[in-house]
Design a protein around this motif. Structure first.
Motif, PDB file in Angstrom:
ATOM      1  N   GLN A   1       0.830  -1.205   0.000  1.00 31.32           N
ATOM      2  CA  GLN A   1       0.000   0.000   0.000  1.00 31.32           C
ATOM      3  C   GLN A   1       0.867   1.259   0.000  1.00 31.32           C
ATOM      4  OE1 GLN A   1      -3.182  -0.089  -0.484  1.00 31.32           O
ATOM      5  NE2 GLN A   1      -3.442  -2.328  -0.206  1.00 31.32           N
ATOM      6  N   SER A   2       1.921   1.250   0.808  1.00 31.74           N
ATOM      7  CA  SER A   2       2.820   2.410   0.818  1.00 31.74           C
ATOM      8  C   SER A   2       3.505   2.572  -0.530  1.00 31.74           C
ATOM      9  CB  SER A   2       3.877   2.243   1.917  1.00 31.74           C
ATOM     10  OG  SER A   2       3.271   2.129   3.187  1.00 31.74           O
TER      11      SER A   2
ATOM     12  N   LEU B   1       1.104   4.119  -2.971  1.00 28.06           N
ATOM     13  CA  LEU B   1       0.974   5.565  -2.756  1.00 28.06           C
ATOM     14  C   LEU B   1       2.162   6.311  -3.351  1.00 28.06           C
ATOM     15  CD1 LEU B   1      -0.521   7.963  -1.472  1.00 28.06           C
ATOM     16  CD2 LEU B   1       0.769   7.501   0.637  1.00 28.06           C
TER      17      LEU B   1
ATOM     18  N   PHE C   1      -4.808  11.578  -1.301  1.00 32.44           N
ATOM     19  CA  PHE C   1      -5.472  10.483  -0.603  1.00 32.44           C
ATOM     20  C   PHE C   1      -6.766  10.080  -1.296  1.00 32.44           C
ATOM     21  CE2 PHE C   1      -3.296  11.896   3.550  1.00 32.44           C
ATOM     22  CZ  PHE C   1      -2.197  11.083   3.275  1.00 32.44           C
TER      23      PHE C   1
ATOM     24  N   PHE D   1      -5.802   7.991  -4.193  1.00 33.22           N
ATOM     25  CA  PHE D   1      -5.253   6.720  -3.693  1.00 33.22           C
ATOM     26  C   PHE D   1      -6.381   5.777  -3.271  1.00 33.22           C
ATOM     27  CE2 PHE D   1      -4.070   4.180   0.008  1.00 33.22           C
ATOM     28  CZ  PHE D   1      -3.050   3.396  -0.535  1.00 33.22           C
TER      29      PHE D   1
ATOM     30  N   LEU E   1      -0.560   7.609   6.203  1.00 29.68           N
ATOM     31  CA  LEU E   1      -1.289   6.515   5.564  1.00 29.68           C
ATOM     32  C   LEU E   1      -1.203   5.299   6.483  1.00 29.68           C
ATOM     33  CD1 LEU E   1      -2.727   5.162   3.153  1.00 29.68           C
ATOM     34  CD2 LEU E   1      -0.453   4.579   2.271  1.00 29.68           C
TER      35      LEU E   1
END
Length: 529
Positions: free
Chosen positions: A90-91, A94, A115, A118, A203
Motif C-alpha cells: 500500500q505504501s 501511494l 489520498f 489513492f 497513511l
C-alpha cells in the motif's frame, strides 16, 4: 475393601456367624476375580502384538504431531511475511501515485487530493483495511466495506503517538483481536516527494492477522482431531491385522507349552504366503518333525535293545545258575557258551548303534569311488563267507561319490544274507550299471545318471509276504537255509542307502533266487569311455 475389617453382626447365634462367613467369602472371591482380571490385562499388554502395535502407533502419533506443528509454524511464518508484504505494498502504491502526478502531469499540491485518488484505486483483500489522515484535517477511508474501520479513535491515538521514520509495522490489539498496522508518514514538498522529516499526513494500512492466525490454529485443531481419529482407526485395523499375523506365533507358544519329551505331536498350521511368519511356522514344524524322529529313534533303540538283549541275558543268567563250580568241564563249557552270547550281544549292540546313528549328520563321509575297483575289492572280501560260486556280473567303469566303508558294509551284509539263502555250488553275483534319471539304461553322462549296485543269488528266494516286511527291524524271512541272524542286516542296508540319498529294492522268487539292488545318486559323476 479389606475383608479383615468387615464387622460381623452383633448376633452371636449360628445364623449370624454363617452370614459373616458368606460376606467374607464373597469379598474374597471378588478380590480374586479382580486380581485375575488385572493379571490377564497385564499379560495381554505384554504380548508382542500389543507392543508392536503400540510402537507403530507411537511413531505414527509423533509423526503426525511433528508434521502438524511444523506445517503450522511454516504457515504462520508465511502469513507474517505475506501480511507484511501486502501492507508495504500500500505504501509502495501511494509512492507510485505521487510519482505519476495528476492526469495533466502536474504534481499533487494537496494531501486531500492525493489520498482521494489513492483510495479510489486498488482493491482490498478480505482482511485488509486502509485509512489516511491529514494532520489537523480530514480522515479518509474507502467508500466500500472493509475489514475494520481504521478511523477508530484508539487507532488514531496510537498512530499519532508513534515516532515515524519511514514506514513502521506494529501489531495492536483492537477489540480483543490482533491487527497489524503499516504506518507511513506522508508530506508533499516541492517535487511531491514523501518526506518523513516533516510529515503532514499519515497513511495507515491494516490487516486482521490475528483472525487469520486463529483460523490456522483452528485448522490445526481439526488436523489434531482427524489425526486422533486416524490413530484410533489405525489401531483398530492394526489390532485386527496383527491378530491374524500373530496367530501362528500364538500357536507356536501354545505348541511349545504342550510339547514335552513324551508328546511332540503338536504342530502349527502354516498360513498361506511366503513371509517370515509362514516360514517360521514351517521351520518350527520341521524342527518338531526332527525331534519326533530323534525321540522315536531313541525309543526304538531302547525297545529293540531290551527286546533282543533279553534272550542272551536270560541264557547267561540261566547257565550261571546251573553252573557247578566244582566241575571243571562244566565251567569250561559254560565259559565258551557265555563268551559266544557276549559276542552276540556285542554284535547286536553295534548293529543297533549303526541304525541309531544312520539319521544323524556325519553318518556318511562321501568320497570319490572307482566302481570297478570297488566291486573287485568287495568280491575279494566276501569270497570267504561261504563255499559258493562267486562272480562279478558287470563292471561298468566310472566314478561316483559314496562312503566307501559304509557301502562296503552294505554289500557285505547282502552277500552274507545270500550265503544264508543258498547252498554250496549256488551262484552269488555282484555287479553295477549306470542308469539315467529317466530310467534309460543307456548311461549317457549328459543325463546325470545314478549308479545301481546289486547282489544276486540262485538260492531259496523270499516269499511275497516276507518281501513286504523284510527291511523292518528284526524281521526274518520264512525261508532260509542258514542260521537265524539278528534281523538287523537288511534294515542297516536300507539305512545306508537312504543316508546316501538312494534306496534299496528287492526282486525275488521262491526256489529261483533273489536280487537286491542299491540305487545311489552318483554326484557330479563322469563315466569311463
Amino acid at each position: 475393601m479389606d475383608p479383615r475389617r468387615i464387622t460381623a453382626p452383633t448376633r452371636t447365634d449360628p445364623s449370624g456367624h454363617a452370614f459373616r462367613i458368606r460376606v467374607l467369602s464373597k469379598v474374597q472371591t471378588g478380590m480374586r476375580e479382580a486380581r485375575a482380571r488385572s493379571q490377564k490385562l497385564r499379560a495381554a499388554l505384554r504380548t508382542v502384538r500389543v507392543r508392536v502395535l503400540a510402537t507403530v502407533l507411537a511413531f505414527l502419533a509423533v509423526g503426525l504431531f511433528v508434521a502438524g506443528t511444523t506445517t503450522l509454524a511454516l504457515d504462520l511464518r508465511e502469513l507474517n511475511s505475506r501480511v507484511s508484504e501486502d501492507l508495504l505494498h500500500q505504501s509502495e502504491r501511494l509512492r507510485n501515485i505521487v510519482d505519476q502526478g495528476l492526469p495533466d502531469g502536474r504534481p499533487y499540491s494537496s494531501l486531500d487530493d492525493l489520498f482521494t485518488v489513492f483510495l479510489r484505486g486498488g482493491t482490498l483483500g478480505r482482511y485488509e483495511s486502509v485509512m489516511a489522515t491529514v494532520a489537523g484535517g480530514n480522515t479518509f477511508v474507502p467508500a466500500g466495506v472493509q475489514a475494520r474501520n481504521l478511523g477508530h479513535p484508539q487507532i488514531l491515538e496510537t498512530v499519532l503517538s508513534m515516532p515515524l521514520d519511514g514506514t513502521a509495522l506494529r501489531d495492536v490489539n483492537l477489540d480483543g483481536r490482533t491487527v497489524r498496522l503499516a504506518v507511513t508518514p506522508v508530506s508533499l514538498e516541492g517535487n511531491a516527494a514523501l518526506d518523513a522529516n516533516t510529515p503532514k499526513g499519515v497513511l495507515v494500512a491494516g490487516n486482521e492477522i490475528g483472525q487469520q492466525r486463529e483460523q490456522m490454529v483452528g485448522s490445526f485443531g481439526t488436523f489434531a482431531a482427524v489425526s486422533v481419529a486416524i490413530l484410533l482407526l489405525a489401531g483398530g485395523v492394526g489390532y485386527t491385522v496383527t491378530g491374524h499375523l500373530f496367530v501362528p506365533i500364538r500357536r507356536l507358544r501354545q505348541a511349545t507349552e504342550n510339547t514335552t519329551f513324551e508328546d511332540v505331536s503338536s504342530r502349527v498350521s502354516v498360513p498361506p504366503g511366503d513371509d517370515d511368519v509362514s516360514r517360521l511356522a514351517a521351520d518350527f514344524n520341521r524342527m518338531l518333525d526332527r525331534l519326533e524322529a530323534g525321540i522315536e529313534d531313541q525309543r526304538r533303540f531302547v525297545d529293540d535293545a531290551s527286546h533282543e538283549l533279553r534272550t542272551p541275558l536270560t541264557i547267561i543268567g540261566g547257565h550261571l545258575q546251573l553252573l557247578q563250580p566244582s566241575d571243571a568241564l562244566d565251567v569250561a563249557d559254560t565259559r565258551v557258551l557265555l563268551l559266544e552270547e557276549v559276542d552276540r550281544m556285542q554284535s547286536l549292540v553295534n548293529e543297533l548303534l549303526v541304525l541309531a546313528r544312520s539319521g544323524r549328520p556325519g553318518f556318511i563321509r562321501p568320497d570319490w569311488v572307482d566302481v570297478d575297483s570297488f566291486l573287485e575289492a568287495v568280491m575279494e572280501r566276501v569270497r570267504v563267507l561261504g563255499d559258493r560260486h562267486w562272480q562279478i556280473e558287470q563292471l561298468p567303469g566310472g566314478w561316483f561319490q559314496a562312503d566307501l566303508n559304509r557301502l562296503t558294509q552294505a554289500i557285505e551284509q547282502l552277500a552274507a544274507n545270500a550265503v544264508q539263502s543258498t547252498e554250496p555250488g549256488d551262484i552269488i553275483s555282484i555287479g553295477a550299471a549306470w542308469v539315467a534319471k529317466g530310467g534309460d539304461p543307456s548311461g549317457s553322462k549328459h543325463h546325470e545318471p545314478t549308479i545301481e549296485i546289486w547282489v544276486a543269488d540262485t538260492g531259496c528266494g523270499i516269499s511275497a509276504e516276507d518281501q513286504e516286511r523284510i527291511f523292518d527291524r528284526f524281521a526274518r524271512a520264512g525261508v532260509s537255509r542258514g542260521p537265524d541272524g539278528s534281523g538287523l542286516g537288511l534294515p542297516i542296508v536300507k539305512a545306508i542307502a537312504e543316508a546316501h540319498g538312494g534306496s534299496v529294492r528287492l526282486s525275488s522268487r521262491v526256489n529261483v533266487g533273489s536280487r537286491f539292488v542299491l540305487t545311489l545318486p552318483s554326484g557330479t559323476s563322469w563315466l569311463a569311455s
